[in-house]
Design a protein around this motif. Structure first.
Motif, short mmCIF file in Angstrom:
data_model
loop_
_atom_site.label_atom_id
_atom_site.label_comp_id
_atom_site.label_asym_id
_atom_site.label_seq_id
_atom_site.Cartn_x
_atom_site.Cartn_y
_atom_site.Cartn_z
N GLY A 44 0.78 -1.23 0.00
CA GLY A 44 0.00 0.00 0.00
C GLY A 44 0.81 1.28 0.00
N VAL A 45 2.13 1.16 0.05
CA VAL A 45 2.97 2.35 0.23
C VAL A 45 2.84 3.33 -0.92
CG1 VAL A 45 5.35 3.17 0.38
CG2 VAL A 45 4.62 1.24 1.78
N LEU A 46 2.99 2.88 -2.15
CA LEU A 46 2.95 3.80 -3.29
C LEU A 46 1.60 4.51 -3.40
CD1 LEU A 46 4.85 1.88 -6.13
CD2 LEU A 46 5.61 3.84 -4.80
N GLU A 47 0.51 3.77 -3.21
CA GLU A 47 -0.82 4.38 -3.26
C GLU A 47 -0.97 5.47 -2.20
OE1 GLU A 47 -5.38 3.15 -2.12
OE2 GLU A 47 -4.16 1.63 -3.14
N CYS A 48 -0.48 5.18 -1.00
CA CYS A 48 -0.57 6.15 0.09
C CYS A 48 0.31 7.36 -0.20
CB CYS A 48 -0.16 5.47 1.40
SG CYS A 48 -0.61 6.39 2.88
N GLN A 49 1.49 7.14 -0.73
CA GLN A 49 2.38 8.25 -1.05
C GLN A 49 1.81 9.13 -2.16
OE1 GLN A 49 6.07 6.14 -1.83
NE2 GLN A 49 6.87 6.63 0.20
N GLU A 50 1.22 8.51 -3.16
CA GLU A 50 0.61 9.28 -4.26
C GLU A 50 -0.54 10.14 -3.75
OE1 GLU A 50 -0.43 6.30 -7.07
OE2 GLU A 50 1.64 5.96 -7.74
N ALA A 51 -1.37 9.58 -2.88
CA ALA A 51 -2.46 10.35 -2.29
C ALA A 51 -1.92 11.45 -1.38
CB ALA A 51 -3.40 9.43 -1.52
N GLY A 52 -0.85 11.12 -0.65
CA GLY A 52 -0.23 12.10 0.22
C GLY A 52 0.29 13.30 -0.55
N ASN A 53 0.86 13.05 -1.72
CA ASN A 53 1.37 14.14 -2.54
C ASN A 53 0.26 15.12 -2.95
OD1 ASN A 53 3.98 13.14 -2.47
ND2 ASN A 53 3.77 11.99 -4.39
N LEU A 54 -0.96 14.61 -3.09
CA LEU A 54 -2.08 15.45 -3.50
C LEU A 54 -2.48 16.44 -2.41
CD1 LEU A 54 -4.37 12.78 -5.22
CD2 LEU A 54 -2.86 14.44 -6.34
N VAL A 55 -2.21 16.09 -1.14
CA VAL A 55 -2.64 16.94 -0.03
C VAL A 55 -1.46 17.44 0.81
CG1 VAL A 55 -4.95 15.96 0.12
CG2 VAL A 55 -3.08 14.87 1.37
N ASN A 56 -0.26 17.33 0.25
CA ASN A 56 0.95 17.79 0.94
C ASN A 56 1.16 17.07 2.27
OD1 ASN A 56 3.30 19.38 1.12
ND2 ASN A 56 2.25 20.96 2.34
N LEU A 57 1.00 15.76 2.24
CA LEU A 57 1.26 14.91 3.39
C LEU A 57 2.46 14.03 3.07
CD1 LEU A 57 0.11 13.62 6.19
CD2 LEU A 57 -0.72 11.82 4.66
N LYS A 58 3.46 14.04 3.92
CA LYS A 58 4.62 13.18 3.71
C LYS A 58 4.29 11.77 4.20
CE LYS A 58 9.56 12.71 4.80
NZ LYS A 58 10.73 13.34 5.45
N VAL A 59 4.51 10.78 3.35
CA VAL A 59 4.25 9.39 3.71
C VAL A 59 5.57 8.62 3.64
CG1 VAL A 59 3.02 7.27 3.17
CG2 VAL A 59 1.89 9.49 2.87
N ILE A 60 6.03 8.15 4.79
CA ILE A 60 7.27 7.38 4.88
C ILE A 60 6.99 5.92 4.55
CG2 ILE A 60 9.06 6.57 6.47
CD1 ILE A 60 8.54 9.19 8.06
N ALA A 61 7.84 5.35 3.71
CA ALA A 61 7.71 3.93 3.38
C ALA A 61 8.12 3.10 4.59
CB ALA A 61 8.59 3.59 2.19
N GLY A 62 7.18 2.35 5.12
CA GLY A 62 7.46 1.57 6.32
C GLY A 62 6.85 0.18 6.26
N ILE A 63 7.13 -0.60 7.30
CA ILE A 63 6.61 -1.96 7.41
C ILE A 63 6.70 -2.38 8.87
CG2 ILE A 63 8.84 -3.09 7.04
CD1 ILE A 63 7.32 -5.18 5.31
N GLU A 64 5.84 -3.32 9.27
CA GLU A 64 5.94 -3.91 10.60
C GLU A 64 6.13 -5.42 10.44
OE1 GLU A 64 3.76 -3.90 14.99
OE2 GLU A 64 2.65 -3.18 13.25
N PHE A 65 7.35 -5.86 10.72
CA PHE A 65 7.68 -7.28 10.61
C PHE A 65 7.33 -8.00 11.91
CE2 PHE A 65 10.97 -5.68 7.56
CZ PHE A 65 10.65 -6.48 6.47
N SER A 66 6.82 -9.22 11.78
CA SER A 66 6.70 -10.12 12.92
C SER A 66 7.98 -10.93 12.98
CB SER A 66 5.49 -11.05 12.75
OG SER A 66 4.30 -10.31 12.71
#
Length: 280
Positions: A44-66
């Motif tokens: 979901g990272v790229l989709e979230c980043q693309e939407a973030g760019n539309l509203v000037n929100l910085k979205v850091i690429a992250g993950i939560e590993f088990s």
């Protein structure tokens, strides 16, 4: 200084907001920066980043590993990761196979317990979404097998419960090394939730992770008491680690917990992000 949230989940794992919706919602809530940290997936990272760019929100690429810490499951957050790294994508593909096999076994267990379900019952319309126990819980609720999501976990799906099936996890040291190899920063998630740790064991836990290359501790979290926050800040100073924080937002799967605010009192200052970025 402004509010940020470095622990957020979407429908690509066990959240109920799509990555795009999360970006818009976070901005509407006054956040300037978030990290999308879905469980064992970066879909979901790229989709979230693309939407973030539309509203000037910085979205850091992250993950939560088990990950596996001496036969105990703990969670490791990775920030600023290279989502196109081949070693990462190969590792995540293996996790998808492992989770699929586990899901089949859990469906079989639930059937034996008198709760028949098909794989299609837990499936989601989101392409490349990782199916988790939260999807089982939603399916059980929809079929009337449980009264709410909490009952699904507390009675059947939680660790040690009748329908629980453990799965394989990467070793904590290997996970830290992987995060660093893909350009990221490794942070232990919500250590205050690992209830089997006494103060002495918690200190040893953090010390062991620090010696393995850990970069930080999630010191701000909605369920922490003030005393816990102070303890984790102390451990950060003791082992030269950076503090981070987040809401662990899951949408409707964690009712009354909001992005950026937790249960109303959580505040993660942007100064923590500034410190993390010095490691890049």
């Amino acid at each position: 200084m402004y509010p940020i949230d470095l622990h957020v989940h979407s429908t690509m794992s066990d959240g109920t907001f799509t990555p795009r919706e999360i970006a818009f919602y976070a901005k509407a809530k006054g956040l300037q920066t978030i990290a999308l940290t879905d469980h064992d997936t970066i879909s979901g990272v790229l989709e979230c980043q693309e939407a973030g760019n539309l509203v000037n929100l910085k979205v850091i690429a992250g993950i939560e590993f088990s990950v596996n810490y001496f036969d105990k499951e703990v969670h490791m957050l990775g920030y600023f990761i290279d989502i196109h790294n081949e070693k990462l994508t190969s590792h995540l593909e293996n996790l998808v196979v492992s989770r699929h096999e586990r899901n089949l076994k859990m469906l079989e267990k639930l059937g034996e317990l008198g709760f028949p379900m098909e794989y299609s019952d837990i499936a989601t319309s989101e392409k490349n979404a990782l199916l988790t126990r939260a999807h089982f819980a939603q399916a059980m609720l929809k079929k009337g097998y449980v009264k709410n999501i909490d009952d699904a976990f507390n009675l059947y799906l939680g660790n040690g419960k009748p329908a629980f099936i453990p799965r394989e996890h990467v070793d904590f040291k290997e996970c830290i090394d992987l995060i660093h190899e893909i350009g990221g920063v490794a942070v232990i998630a919500h250590p205050g939730l690992y209830k089997s740790f006494t103060d002495e064991k918690l200190d040893k836990f953090i010390k062991t992770l620090a010696e393995a290359g850990l970069d930080g501790i999630e010191t701000i979290y909605p369920k922490y008491s003030k005393e816990q926050e102070e303890e984790f800040l102390y451990l950060c100073k003791k082992y030269n680690l950076l503090p981070t924080g987040g809401s662990d937002f899951h949408g409707e799967n964690k009712k009354d917990l909001d992005i950026g605010k937790g249960y109303g009192k959580t505040f993660v200052p942007s100064t923590l992000l500034d410190a993390l970025e010095t490691l890049l």
